[in-house]
Design an enzyme around this catalytic site. Structure first.
Site, PDB file in Angstrom:
ATOM      1  N   CYS A 116       0.814  -1.222   0.000  1.00 51.94           N
ATOM      2  CA  CYS A 116       0.000   0.000   0.000  1.00 51.94           C
ATOM      3  C   CYS A 116       0.847   1.271   0.000  1.00 51.94           C
ATOM      4  O   CYS A 116       0.333   2.353  -0.288  1.00 51.94           O
ATOM      5  CB  CYS A 116      -0.942   0.001   1.192  1.00 51.94           C
ATOM      6  SG  CYS A 116      -2.082  -1.377   1.114  1.00 51.94           S
ATOM      7  N   HIS A 255      -3.619   7.136   2.073  1.00 45.83           N
ATOM      8  CA  HIS A 255      -3.964   5.802   1.593  1.00 45.83           C
ATOM      9  C   HIS A 255      -5.334   5.428   2.162  1.00 45.83           C
ATOM     10  O   HIS A 255      -5.645   5.751   3.312  1.00 45.83           O
ATOM     11  CB  HIS A 255      -2.892   4.809   2.060  1.00 45.83           C
ATOM     12  CG  HIS A 255      -3.267   3.383   1.830  1.00 45.83           C
ATOM     13  ND1 HIS A 255      -3.628   2.925   0.583  1.00 45.83           N
ATOM     14  CD2 HIS A 255      -3.353   2.334   2.676  1.00 45.83           C
ATOM     15  CE1 HIS A 255      -3.918   1.631   0.681  1.00 45.83           C
ATOM     16  NE2 HIS A 255      -3.766   1.251   1.938  1.00 45.83           N
ATOM     17  N   ASN A 285     -10.091  -0.503  -0.611  1.00 45.82           N
ATOM     18  CA  ASN A 285      -8.634  -0.372  -0.599  1.00 45.82           C
ATOM     19  C   ASN A 285      -8.074  -0.975  -1.897  1.00 45.82           C
ATOM     20  O   ASN A 285      -8.086  -2.189  -2.073  1.00 45.82           O
ATOM     21  CB  ASN A 285      -8.085  -1.103   0.634  1.00 45.82           C
ATOM     22  CG  ASN A 285      -6.575  -0.989   0.756  1.00 45.82           C
ATOM     23  OD1 ASN A 285      -5.890  -0.532  -0.163  1.00 45.82           O
ATOM     24  ND2 ASN A 285      -6.049  -1.417   1.884  1.00 45.82           N
TER      25      ASN A 285
HETATM   26  O1  UT7 Z   1      -3.811  -1.224   3.436  1.00 42.14           O
HETATM   27  C1  UT7 Z   1      -2.994  -2.066   4.174  1.00 42.14           C
HETATM   28  C2  UT7 Z   1      -3.180  -1.890   5.575  1.00 42.14           C
HETATM   29  N1  UT7 Z   1      -4.397  -2.522   6.017  1.00 42.14           N
HETATM   30  C3  UT7 Z   1      -5.099  -1.933   6.926  1.00 42.14           C
HETATM   31  O2  UT7 Z   1      -4.756  -0.821   7.306  1.00 42.14           O
HETATM   32  C4  UT7 Z   1      -6.258  -2.658   7.528  1.00 42.14           C
HETATM   33  C5  UT7 Z   1      -6.201  -2.479   9.003  1.00 42.14           C
HETATM   34  N2  UT7 Z   1      -7.250  -3.176   9.744  1.00 42.14           N
HETATM   35  C6  UT7 Z   1      -8.546  -2.792   9.717  1.00 42.14           C
HETATM   36  O3  UT7 Z   1      -8.923  -1.924   8.955  1.00 42.14           O
HETATM   37  C7  UT7 Z   1      -9.480  -3.417  10.712  1.00 42.14           C
HETATM   38  O4  UT7 Z   1      -8.748  -4.118  11.654  1.00 42.14           O
HETATM   39  C8  UT7 Z   1     -10.528  -4.375  10.077  1.00 42.14           C
HETATM   40  C9  UT7 Z   1     -11.533  -3.569   9.289  1.00 42.14           C
HETATM   41  C10 UT7 Z   1      -9.846  -5.386   9.200  1.00 42.14           C
HETATM   42  C11 UT7 Z   1     -11.280  -5.090  11.185  1.00 42.14           C
HETATM   43  O5  UT7 Z   1     -11.931  -4.143  12.035  1.00 42.14           O
HETATM   44  P1  UT7 Z   1     -11.771  -4.268  13.622  1.00 42.14           P
HETATM   45  O6  UT7 Z   1     -12.583  -3.193  14.209  1.00 42.14           O
HETATM   46  O7  UT7 Z   1     -10.295  -4.265  13.934  1.00 42.14           O
HETATM   47  O8  UT7 Z   1     -12.440  -5.636  13.920  1.00 42.14           O
HETATM   48  P2  UT7 Z   1     -11.790  -6.921  14.606  1.00 42.14           P
HETATM   49  O9  UT7 Z   1     -10.803  -7.572  13.693  1.00 42.14           O
HETATM   50  O10 UT7 Z   1     -11.328  -6.547  15.979  1.00 42.14           O
HETATM   51  O11 UT7 Z   1     -13.047  -7.852  14.702  1.00 42.14           O
HETATM   52  C12 UT7 Z   1     -14.179  -7.515  15.528  1.00 42.14           C
HETATM   53  C13 UT7 Z   1     -15.248  -8.578  15.351  1.00 42.14           C
HETATM   54  C14 UT7 Z   1     -14.709  -9.990  15.417  1.00 42.14           C
HETATM   55  O12 UT7 Z   1     -15.672 -10.781  16.063  1.00 42.14           O
HETATM   56  P3  UT7 Z   1     -15.488 -11.200  17.618  1.00 42.14           P
HETATM   57  O13 UT7 Z   1     -14.196 -11.951  17.657  1.00 42.14           O
HETATM   58  O14 UT7 Z   1     -15.442  -9.909  18.352  1.00 42.14           O
HETATM   59  O15 UT7 Z   1     -16.696 -12.032  17.881  1.00 42.14           O
HETATM   60  C15 UT7 Z   1     -14.596 -10.423  13.987  1.00 42.14           C
HETATM   61  O16 UT7 Z   1     -14.717 -11.819  13.813  1.00 42.14           O
HETATM   62  O17 UT7 Z   1     -15.819  -8.457  14.028  1.00 42.14           O
HETATM   63  C16 UT7 Z   1     -15.788  -9.712  13.381  1.00 42.14           C
HETATM   64  N3  UT7 Z   1     -15.640  -9.484  11.937  1.00 42.14           N
HETATM   65  C17 UT7 Z   1     -16.687  -9.277  11.128  1.00 42.14           C
HETATM   66  N4  UT7 Z   1     -18.003  -9.198  11.356  1.00 42.14           N
HETATM   67  C18 UT7 Z   1     -18.810  -8.943  10.305  1.00 42.14           C
HETATM   68  C19 UT7 Z   1     -14.494  -9.464  11.203  1.00 42.14           C
HETATM   69  N5  UT7 Z   1     -14.792  -9.218   9.921  1.00 42.14           N
HETATM   70  C20 UT7 Z   1     -16.135  -9.099   9.839  1.00 42.14           C
HETATM   71  C21 UT7 Z   1     -17.036  -8.860   8.788  1.00 42.14           C
HETATM   72  N6  UT7 Z   1     -18.348  -8.776   9.056  1.00 42.14           N
HETATM   73  N7  UT7 Z   1     -16.602  -8.656   7.519  1.00 42.14           N
END
Ligand code: UT7
Length: 328
Positions: A116, A255, A285
């Site tokens: 990225c 980004h 993204n």
């Molecule tokens: O460009 C390269 C760099 N990449 C990035 O900068 C991405 C960085 N990361 C992010 O943007 C975020 O971490 C994500 C959008 C990927 C995830 O958001 P988050 O607020 O960090 O969520 P999380 O990973 O802490 O997950 C929270 C909950 C989990 O469930 P439990 O364990 O709390 O029951 C996940 O399983 O959300 C669940 N979850 C989803 N639920 C519905 C994860 N993905 C999804 C989904 N739909 N697509």
């Protein structure tokens, strides 16, 4: 001899026609529109679905548009740098395919892999060629067909990414252009965001395909934390060392990985939302393409002399910021 700067004289883009909405994703994985929008800011993304077309196609279209915008001839381009992590082939370089197709017969061409942050790394690499006088015209491209490495059964990654390409032409200027850059790499965290197989460490095999190791893997929460810190840190660093206050910055060009990361970066820079380019809602993204796609979408609002801070974070881990004075 006065030192030249590399100024952007043309901007081009390409986005595939197919719009993949959050609603459609609900039919592939256990997710919902509300979760995706509130956690990422994404409503839809574009997907390149036409058989036989891939990253080089988007890079070619964006490059041609950038040349046209600059009023430049392809045969005058000295170098093409294509930032991508989804090249058509591991080799030859996607930039070489573009070189042939756009008729840049006098250019040497290579790909640059910095995920990225790729477009920023490519832009600073191209700018040093111009500053040194070795090149007069450098085409810098960021293009990625992320759908080619997405597992559409993994809800933690498939909702985040989209396909697209952007390109700029760099030429010399006495006054405007790239003033400064900060780039960082933290190689020991490489596996926080990566594609496990298909390279020389794990060549493609029946097992790698079975284990879905050709798809992107990400420890989302850890990358989120690092990206939030990293993008703001480098943006502030480049402002400080160029004596820029928030009121001196016309635009932040971030980004587009997550709207919450963008907001946190702008907050730490002291910038109001009106000064921040955000189009993640429509494209998701697109990895190396996010920043040139922003420049394309906002180009009619940019004024000569505007101070822009470009900032990115991605796999590698890689991150960085560029300070440029808009000069088109
Ligand atoms: O460009 C390269 C760099 N990449 C990035 O900068 C991405 C960085 N990361 C992010 O943007 C975020 O971490 C994500 C959008 C990927 C995830 O958001 P988050 O607020 O960090 O969520 P999380 O990973 O802490 O997950 C929270 C909950 C989990 O469930 P439990 O364990 O709390 O029951 C996940 O399983 O959300 C669940 N979850 C989803 N639920 C519905 C994860 N993905 C999804 C989904 N739909 N697509």
């Amino acid at each position: 001899m006065s030192l030249k700067r590399a100024v952007i004289t043309g901007v081009g883009h390409y986005l595939p026609d197919y719009v993949l909405t959050n609603k459609e994703l609900e039919s592939y994985v256990d997710t919902d529109d509300e979760w995706i929008r509130s956690r990422t800011g994404i409503s839809e993304r574009r997907i390149l679905k036409e058989p036989g077309k891939a990253t080089s196609y988007m890079a070619e279209k964006a490059s041609l548009e950038a040349l046209e915008d600059a009023g430049a001839d392809a045969s005058d381009v000295d170098c093409i740098i294509c930032a991508t992590v989804t090249p058509d082939y591991l080799f030859p370089a996607t930039a070489a395919l573009v070189q042939k197709r756009i008729g840049a017969n006098n250019a040497f061409a290579f790909d640059l892999s910095a995920a990225c942050s790729g477009f920023l790394y490519a832009l600073s690499t191209g700018s040093t060629m111009i500053e040194s006088g070795r090149a007069k015209k450098v085409l810098v491209v960021g293009a990625d067909m992320m759908s080619s490495i997405l597992d559409f059964t993994d809800r933690t990654t498939c909702i985040l990414f989209g396909d697209g390409g952007g390109a700029v032409l760099l030429e010399a200027s006495d006054e405007y252009g790239i003033v400064d850059y900060v780039h960082n790499t933290e190689g020991d965290e490489a596996c926080m965001l990566y594609q496990p197989a298909g390279g020389s460490i794990k060549p493609a095999s029946e097992e790698t395909v079975k284990n879905k190791e050709h798809f992107i893997r990400q420890d989302g929460r850890s990358v989120f934390k690092k990206a939030t810190e990293g993008m703001a840190d480098v943006s502030l660093e480049i402002m400080e060392r160029n004596n820029l206050k928030a009121e001196d910055v016309a635009w932040l060009v971030p980004h587009q990985a997550n709207e919450r990361i963008i907001d946190a970066t702008a907050r730490r820079m002291g910038l109001s939302r009106e000064k921040v380019m955000v189009n993640i809602s429509h494209y998701g993204n697109t990895t190396a393409a996010t920043i040139p796609l922003c420049l394309y979408d906002w180009k009619d609002q940019l004024k000569k002399g505007d101070n822009l801070i470009l900032s990115a974070f991605g796999g590698g881990l890689t991150w960085g910021a560029i300070y440029l004075k808009w000069g088109k």
